[in-house]
Enzyme design. Structure first.
Site, PDB file in Angstrom:
ATOM      1  N   ASN A   1       0.862  -1.177   0.000  1.00 20.04           N
ATOM      2  CA  ASN A   1       0.000   0.000   0.000  1.00 20.04           C
ATOM      3  C   ASN A   1       0.905   1.236   0.000  1.00 20.04           C
ATOM      4  O   ASN A   1       1.510   1.566   1.009  1.00 20.04           O
ATOM      5  CB  ASN A   1      -0.912   0.000   1.240  1.00 20.04           C
ATOM      6  CG  ASN A   1      -1.737   1.271   1.349  1.00 20.04           C
ATOM      7  OD1 ASN A   1      -1.928   1.984   0.360  1.00 20.04           O
ATOM      8  ND2 ASN A   1      -2.221   1.561   2.535  1.00 20.04           N
ATOM      9  N   TRP A   2       0.969   1.896  -1.151  1.00 16.61           N
ATOM     10  CA  TRP A   2       1.845   3.056  -1.263  1.00 16.61           C
ATOM     11  C   TRP A   2       1.304   4.283  -0.525  1.00 16.61           C
ATOM     12  O   TRP A   2       2.027   5.258  -0.348  1.00 16.61           O
ATOM     13  CB  TRP A   2       2.039   3.434  -2.730  1.00 16.61           C
ATOM     14  CG  TRP A   2       2.796   2.458  -3.539  1.00 16.61           C
ATOM     15  CD1 TRP A   2       3.488   1.359  -3.106  1.00 16.61           C
ATOM     16  CD2 TRP A   2       2.957   2.486  -4.956  1.00 16.61           C
ATOM     17  NE1 TRP A   2       4.060   0.710  -4.163  1.00 16.61           N
ATOM     18  CE2 TRP A   2       3.750   1.375  -5.322  1.00 16.61           C
ATOM     19  CE3 TRP A   2       2.504   3.328  -5.968  1.00 16.61           C
ATOM     20  CZ2 TRP A   2       4.101   1.100  -6.633  1.00 16.61           C
ATOM     21  CZ3 TRP A   2       2.839   3.053  -7.282  1.00 16.61           C
ATOM     22  CH2 TRP A   2       3.629   1.958  -7.615  1.00 16.61           C
ATOM     23  N   LYS A   3       0.021   4.254  -0.169  1.00 16.79           N
ATOM     24  CA  LYS A   3      -0.635   5.423   0.444  1.00 16.79           C
ATOM     25  C   LYS A   3      -0.485   6.625  -0.510  1.00 16.79           C
ATOM     26  O   LYS A   3      -0.611   6.458  -1.710  1.00 16.79           O
ATOM     27  CB  LYS A   3      -0.072   5.681   1.834  1.00 16.79           C
ATOM     28  CG  LYS A   3      -0.205   4.441   2.738  1.00 16.79           C
ATOM     29  CD  LYS A   3       0.179   4.708   4.165  1.00 16.79           C
ATOM     30  CE  LYS A   3       0.039   3.425   4.988  1.00 16.79           C
ATOM     31  NZ  LYS A   3       0.307   3.664   6.426  1.00 16.79           N
TER      32      LYS A   3
ATOM     33  N   HIS B   1      -9.489   1.768   5.319  1.00 16.03           N
ATOM     34  CA  HIS B   1      -8.195   1.895   5.974  1.00 16.03           C
ATOM     35  C   HIS B   1      -8.327   2.866   7.147  1.00 16.03           C
ATOM     36  O   HIS B   1      -9.048   3.865   7.075  1.00 16.03           O
ATOM     37  CB  HIS B   1      -7.142   2.401   4.990  1.00 16.03           C
ATOM     38  CG  HIS B   1      -5.741   2.266   5.496  1.00 16.03           C
ATOM     39  ND1 HIS B   1      -5.199   3.147   6.408  1.00 16.03           N
ATOM     40  CD2 HIS B   1      -4.778   1.347   5.245  1.00 16.03           C
ATOM     41  CE1 HIS B   1      -3.964   2.779   6.686  1.00 16.03           C
ATOM     42  NE2 HIS B   1      -3.674   1.696   5.999  1.00 16.03           N
TER      43      HIS B   1
ATOM     44  N   GLU C   1      -6.584   5.157   8.263  1.00 14.04           N
ATOM     45  CA  GLU C   1      -6.265   6.557   7.996  1.00 14.04           C
ATOM     46  C   GLU C   1      -7.469   7.287   7.417  1.00 14.04           C
ATOM     47  O   GLU C   1      -7.674   8.477   7.687  1.00 14.04           O
ATOM     48  CB  GLU C   1      -5.053   6.639   7.063  1.00 14.04           C
ATOM     49  CG  GLU C   1      -3.763   6.199   7.756  1.00 14.04           C
ATOM     50  CD  GLU C   1      -2.653   5.806   6.812  1.00 14.04           C
ATOM     51  OE1 GLU C   1      -1.556   5.480   7.300  1.00 14.04           O
ATOM     52  OE2 GLU C   1      -2.876   5.805   5.580  1.00 14.04           O
TER      53      GLU C   1
ATOM     54  N   GLU D   1      -5.571  -4.371  10.920  1.00 16.81           N
ATOM     55  CA  GLU D   1      -4.503  -3.391  11.083  1.00 16.81           C
ATOM     56  C   GLU D   1      -4.722  -2.611  12.372  1.00 16.81           C
ATOM     57  O   GLU D   1      -5.477  -1.625  12.388  1.00 16.81           O
ATOM     58  CB  GLU D   1      -4.493  -2.413   9.905  1.00 16.81           C
ATOM     59  CG  GLU D   1      -4.020  -3.004   8.601  1.00 16.81           C
ATOM     60  CD  GLU D   1      -3.622  -1.905   7.625  1.00 16.81           C
ATOM     61  OE1 GLU D   1      -2.455  -1.872   7.218  1.00 16.81           O
ATOM     62  OE2 GLU D   1      -4.471  -1.077   7.290  1.00 16.81           O
TER      63      GLU D   1
ATOM     64  N   GLY E   1       2.644   2.513  10.926  1.00 15.93           N
ATOM     65  CA  GLY E   1       3.630   3.568  10.753  1.00 15.93           C
ATOM     66  C   GLY E   1       4.354   3.985  12.019  1.00 15.93           C
ATOM     67  O   GLY E   1       5.059   4.998  12.034  1.00 15.93           O
TER      68      GLY E   1
ATOM     69  N   GLY F   1       2.928  -1.158   4.345  1.00 15.26           N
ATOM     70  CA  GLY F   1       2.928   0.262   4.033  1.00 15.26           C
ATOM     71  C   GLY F   1       4.295   0.767   3.646  1.00 15.26           C
ATOM     72  O   GLY F   1       4.759   0.567   2.525  1.00 15.26           O
TER      73      GLY F   1
END
Length: 252
Positions: free
Chosen positions: A8-10, A94, A96, A167, A173, A233
């Site tokens: 997942n590159w975000k 997600h 975020e 998650e 992170g 991530g």
């Protein structure tokens, strides 16, 4: 069931860098027994698809979708639009997005169902915050998030069957990865819910782990019972490092 590893590159990599990443990663020596996917930003889907061509690995995915295929929803991207990129999967829910954009369990459920109807496999993210963990509410929170998508009509549908990604928000992170054994407890609870809902067909639904996964700990997760893969991530931003992570995922 083969193990699943999803990058997942975000919010990283526009079209130029996305294409370069894909081309570099395709030169990596990859295990044949892994399902490998990469979730890229909307603006980079065309470049990633062009660089992949007809290659089956990695599978291409998006990072979100709206629940309507079209309409007066300025700035949103519908599943029917994503389908034109021949996507294999799409992330929804997600943490975020839940945290910064106010996405609710109901919104996540509607997105997941709409993706399935359009032939795109939803990867449904669930997980508790640090405050919820400290209150002992981990299983309560995760069960509620999973129940929302199950009650909305989620289906087991072969290649379109969902993936559930646990998650823990406090591990994303932060470098504070959840231990394999702690993750196992949550994965067992999710599998139990899926078994009660779908019976034997639940075996088609992978339950994967995400949160500070890297090449050093990925083997621990994938060797732990009930953990069917990982969502990666920051450790996926370098194609060579992600290739190393993929190789570390399975025993030599």
């Amino acid at each position: 069931m083969r193990k699943t590893v999803i990058a997942n590159w975000k919010m990283h990599y526009g079209p130029v860098k996305a294409g370069a990443w894909i081309r570099a990663f395709r030169r990596e020596r990859l295990p044949k027994d892994l399902e490998i996917g990469v979730a890229v930003p909307f603006v980079s889907l065309a470049a990633a698809r062009s660089s992949l061509g007809r290659a089956g690995v990695p599978y291409l995915g998006a990072q979100d979708a709206f629940w309507a295929n079209e309409g007066a929803f300025t700035g949103e991207i519908g599943p029917a639009m994503l389908k034109e990129f021949a996507l294999s999967f799409c992330l929804v829910g997600h943490s975020e997005r839940r945290q910064h954009l106010g996405e609710t369990d109901d919104m996540v459920a509607k997105k997941a169902i709409s993706l399935q109807k359009n032939g795109i496999r939803p990867v449904i993210c669930v997980g508790e915050t640090d405050a919820q963990r400290k209150k002992g509410e981990t299983l309560k929170v995760v069960r509620a998030q999973v129940a929302a998508v199950l009650s909305a009509g989620l289906k087991v549908d072969g290649a379109g069957s969902p993936i559930i990604a646990y998650e823990p928000v406090w591990a994303i992170g932060t470098g504070k990865a959840c231990s394999g054994q702690d993750a196992k407890v949550v994965h067992e609870a999710i599998h139990d819910m899926l078994n009660k809902k779908f019976g034997k067909a639940a075996s088609e639904i992978p339950v994967i782990y995400g949160g500070s996964v890297d090449a050093r700990n990925v083997g621990e997760y994938l060797s732990t019972t009930h953990i069917d893969g990982v969502l990666v991530g920051s450790a996926s931003l370098d194609p060579r490092a992600f290739g190393m992570l993929c190789r570390a995922s399975l025993p030599a």
